[in-house]
Scaffold this motif. Structure first.
Motif, PDB file in Angstrom:
ATOM      1  N   VAL A 103       0.838  -1.199   0.000  1.00  0.00           N
ATOM      2  CA  VAL A 103       0.000   0.000   0.000  1.00  0.00           C
ATOM      3  C   VAL A 103       0.878   1.256   0.000  1.00  0.00           C
ATOM      4  CG1 VAL A 103      -1.652   1.352   1.368  1.00  0.00           C
ATOM      5  CG2 VAL A 103      -2.014  -1.103   1.037  1.00  0.00           C
ATOM      6  N   ALA A 104       1.938   1.273   0.783  1.00  0.00           N
ATOM      7  CA  ALA A 104       2.845   2.430   0.839  1.00  0.00           C
ATOM      8  C   ALA A 104       3.498   2.672  -0.524  1.00  0.00           C
ATOM      9  CB  ALA A 104       3.903   2.230   1.911  1.00  0.00           C
ATOM     10  N   LYS A 105       3.915   1.606  -1.195  1.00  0.00           N
ATOM     11  CA  LYS A 105       4.507   1.754  -2.534  1.00  0.00           C
ATOM     12  C   LYS A 105       3.489   2.323  -3.513  1.00  0.00           C
ATOM     13  CE  LYS A 105       7.809  -2.037  -2.087  1.00  0.00           C
ATOM     14  NZ  LYS A 105       8.131  -3.413  -2.517  1.00  0.00           N
ATOM     15  N   PHE A 106       2.268   1.814  -3.439  1.00  0.00           N
ATOM     16  CA  PHE A 106       1.217   2.297  -4.336  1.00  0.00           C
ATOM     17  C   PHE A 106       0.925   3.779  -4.093  1.00  0.00           C
ATOM     18  CE2 PHE A 106      -3.335   3.019  -5.253  1.00  0.00           C
ATOM     19  CZ  PHE A 106      -3.283   2.831  -6.627  1.00  0.00           C
ATOM     20  N   LEU A 107       0.812   4.157  -2.830  1.00  0.00           N
ATOM     21  CA  LEU A 107       0.554   5.565  -2.505  1.00  0.00           C
ATOM     22  C   LEU A 107       1.720   6.449  -2.933  1.00  0.00           C
ATOM     23  CD1 LEU A 107      -1.190   5.230   0.972  1.00  0.00           C
ATOM     24  CD2 LEU A 107      -2.248   5.742  -1.244  1.00  0.00           C
ATOM     25  N   GLY A 108       2.931   5.963  -2.784  1.00  0.00           N
ATOM     26  CA  GLY A 108       4.101   6.712  -3.256  1.00  0.00           C
ATOM     27  C   GLY A 108       4.066   6.894  -4.762  1.00  0.00           C
ATOM     28  N   HIS A 159       1.471   9.509  -5.571  1.00  0.00           N
ATOM     29  CA  HIS A 159       1.977  10.837  -5.235  1.00  0.00           C
ATOM     30  C   HIS A 159       2.928  11.348  -6.326  1.00  0.00           C
ATOM     31  CE1 HIS A 159       3.662  14.190  -3.007  1.00  0.00           C
ATOM     32  NE2 HIS A 159       4.863  13.702  -3.278  1.00  0.00           N
ATOM     33  N   LEU A 160       3.881  10.528  -6.723  1.00  0.00           N
ATOM     34  CA  LEU A 160       4.834  10.930  -7.761  1.00  0.00           C
ATOM     35  C   LEU A 160       4.133  11.219  -9.081  1.00  0.00           C
ATOM     36  CD1 LEU A 160       7.793   8.481  -7.076  1.00  0.00           C
ATOM     37  CD2 LEU A 160       7.738  10.951  -6.690  1.00  0.00           C
ATOM     38  N   THR A 161       3.202  10.344  -9.460  1.00  0.00           N
ATOM     39  CA  THR A 161       2.480  10.531 -10.715  1.00  0.00           C
ATOM     40  C   THR A 161       1.661  11.816 -10.685  1.00  0.00           C
ATOM     41  OG1 THR A 161       2.348   8.149 -11.033  1.00  0.00           O
ATOM     42  CG2 THR A 161       0.826   9.484 -12.295  1.00  0.00           C
ATOM     43  N   ASN A 162       0.909  12.007  -9.604  1.00  0.00           N
ATOM     44  CA  ASN A 162       0.003  13.157  -9.501  1.00  0.00           C
ATOM     45  C   ASN A 162       0.744  14.487  -9.393  1.00  0.00           C
ATOM     46  OD1 ASN A 162      -2.805  13.929  -9.372  1.00  0.00           O
ATOM     47  ND2 ASN A 162      -2.394  14.557  -7.265  1.00  0.00           N
ATOM     48  N   ASN A 163       1.892  14.519  -8.753  1.00  0.00           N
ATOM     49  CA  ASN A 163       2.598  15.778  -8.533  1.00  0.00           C
ATOM     50  C   ASN A 163       3.704  16.079  -9.535  1.00  0.00           C
ATOM     51  OD1 ASN A 163       1.320  16.888  -6.121  1.00  0.00           O
ATOM     52  ND2 ASN A 163       2.017  14.997  -5.187  1.00  0.00           N
ATOM     53  N   TYR A 164       4.247  15.056 -10.178  1.00  0.00           N
ATOM     54  CA  TYR A 164       5.406  15.280 -11.038  1.00  0.00           C
ATOM     55  C   TYR A 164       5.228  14.829 -12.486  1.00  0.00           C
ATOM     56  CZ  TYR A 164       7.546  16.222  -6.583  1.00  0.00           C
ATOM     57  OH  TYR A 164       7.826  16.752  -5.351  1.00  0.00           O
ATOM     58  N   LEU A 165       4.185  14.078 -12.790  1.00  0.00           N
ATOM     59  CA  LEU A 165       3.992  13.619 -14.161  1.00  0.00           C
ATOM     60  C   LEU A 165       2.690  14.121 -14.764  1.00  0.00           C
ATOM     61  CD1 LEU A 165       5.261   9.932 -13.880  1.00  0.00           C
ATOM     62  CD2 LEU A 165       6.474  11.917 -14.791  1.00  0.00           C
ATOM     63  N   ILE A 166       1.568  13.623 -14.272  1.00  0.00           N
ATOM     64  CA  ILE A 166       0.272  13.956 -14.856  1.00  0.00           C
ATOM     65  C   ILE A 166      -0.803  13.873 -13.784  1.00  0.00           C
ATOM     66  CG2 ILE A 166      -0.122  11.567 -15.544  1.00  0.00           C
ATOM     67  CD1 ILE A 166      -1.522  12.525 -18.013  1.00  0.00           C
ATOM     68  N   LEU A 219      -6.491  16.928 -18.298  1.00  0.00           N
ATOM     69  CA  LEU A 219      -5.266  16.353 -17.772  1.00  0.00           C
ATOM     70  C   LEU A 219      -4.170  17.406 -17.860  1.00  0.00           C
ATOM     71  CD1 LEU A 219      -5.296  12.745 -19.285  1.00  0.00           C
ATOM     72  CD2 LEU A 219      -6.013  13.498 -17.004  1.00  0.00           C
ATOM     73  N   VAL A 220      -3.408  17.508 -16.802  1.00  0.00           N
ATOM     74  CA  VAL A 220      -2.322  18.477 -16.709  1.00  0.00           C
ATOM     75  C   VAL A 220      -1.014  17.706 -16.614  1.00  0.00           C
ATOM     76  CG1 VAL A 220      -1.342  20.339 -15.321  1.00  0.00           C
ATOM     77  CG2 VAL A 220      -3.817  20.044 -15.423  1.00  0.00           C
ATOM     78  N   GLU A 221      -0.068  18.046 -17.477  1.00  0.00           N
ATOM     79  CA  GLU A 221       1.251  17.410 -17.356  1.00  0.00           C
ATOM     80  C   GLU A 221       2.169  18.360 -16.604  1.00  0.00           C
ATOM     81  OE1 GLU A 221       4.152  18.359 -18.911  1.00  0.00           O
ATOM     82  OE2 GLU A 221       3.523  19.583 -20.566  1.00  0.00           O
ATOM     83  N   HIS A 222       2.982  17.778 -15.743  1.00  0.00           N
ATOM     84  CA  HIS A 222       3.831  18.558 -14.840  1.00  0.00           C
ATOM     85  C   HIS A 222       5.309  18.479 -15.207  1.00  0.00           C
ATOM     86  CE1 HIS A 222       0.384  19.048 -12.186  1.00  0.00           C
ATOM     87  NE2 HIS A 222       0.157  17.753 -12.334  1.00  0.00           N
ATOM     88  N   VAL A 223       5.609  18.242 -16.474  1.00  0.00           N
ATOM     89  CA  VAL A 223       6.992  18.083 -16.896  1.00  0.00           C
ATOM     90  C   VAL A 223       7.475  19.301 -17.697  1.00  0.00           C
ATOM     91  CG1 VAL A 223       8.606  16.643 -18.194  1.00  0.00           C
ATOM     92  CG2 VAL A 223       6.757  15.573 -16.897  1.00  0.00           C
ATOM     93  N   SER A 224       6.703  19.745 -18.671  1.00  0.00           N
ATOM     94  CA  SER A 224       7.127  20.819 -19.586  1.00  0.00           C
ATOM     95  C   SER A 224       7.611  22.070 -18.867  1.00  0.00           C
ATOM     96  CB  SER A 224       5.992  21.209 -20.525  1.00  0.00           C
ATOM     97  OG  SER A 224       5.652  20.154 -21.361  1.00  0.00           O
ATOM     98  N   HIS A 225       6.860  22.528 -17.878  1.00  0.00           N
ATOM     99  CA  HIS A 225       7.238  23.785 -17.227  1.00  0.00           C
ATOM    100  C   HIS A 225       8.551  23.651 -16.449  1.00  0.00           C
ATOM    101  CE1 HIS A 225       5.330  21.974 -13.681  1.00  0.00           C
ATOM    102  NE2 HIS A 225       5.945  22.893 -12.963  1.00  0.00           N
TER     103      HIS A 225
END
Length: 161
Positions: A18-23, A26-33, A55-61
């Motif tokens: 569960v911790a791995k999944f939540l991590g 978190h990474l996907t939602n805040n740093y990818l999409i 959908l918002v991508e968080h990489v370009s900026h």
């Protein structure tokens, strides 16, 4: 005693999963999409008044790959707890001519966008609180670039300018 060890081992294993999944989330939602709900009159007619899910991508900026014409998600300079969706009109060094309030005056003002800032405006100039009201926005407030519309189904697909 072995039964308790077995139960504790299984519980620990499941907790780690569960911790791995939540991590990962978190990474996907805040740093990818991530998905975002956008509503209100400021981006009419590009976005719907009643709401669009995009959908918002968080990489370009992060790599300075957003520019004039891109629609971005920005932390509000007036209220940091809120996000706003606006179109980039100018980048640092650009000279911007704008009407401060088109419903009151037709006198145009000019501003130079300072280093490390962008100029953002809503597509509906009569109902948007944007850089015309609070000035250039620090580039660091950009959270992502809108690229795909999920809702409404009639507009499903790539989000173009």
């Amino acid at each position: 005693m072995n039964a308790w060890k077995s139960i504790a081992k299984e519980a620990f294993s499941q907790t780690c999963l569960v911790a791995k999944f939540l991590g990962f989330l978190h990474l996907t939602n805040n740093y990818l999409i991530s998905p975002t709900l956008v509503y209100g009159p400021s981006m009419l007619p590009t976005l719907n008044l009643t709401g669009d899910v995009l959908l918002v991508e968080h990489v370009s900026h992060r790599f300075q790959k957003v520019g004039p014409g891109d629609v971005v998600l920005v932390r509000s300079p007036l209220d940091p707890t809120k996000m706003v969706t606006k179109r980039i009109v100018g980048m640092e060094g650009d000279q911007i001519n704008f009407l401060p309030d088109p419903s009151i005056t037709d006198i145009c003002r000019t501003v130079m966008v300072p280093k490390g800032h962008i100029w953002i405006q809503g597509d509906n100039m009569y109902a948007s609180c944007d850089s015309r009201h609070y000035g250039p926005v620090p580039y660091g407030l950009v959270q992502g670039k809108l690229f795909f519309r999920v809702w409404p189904p009639s507009s499903f697909g790539s989000f173009g300018q």
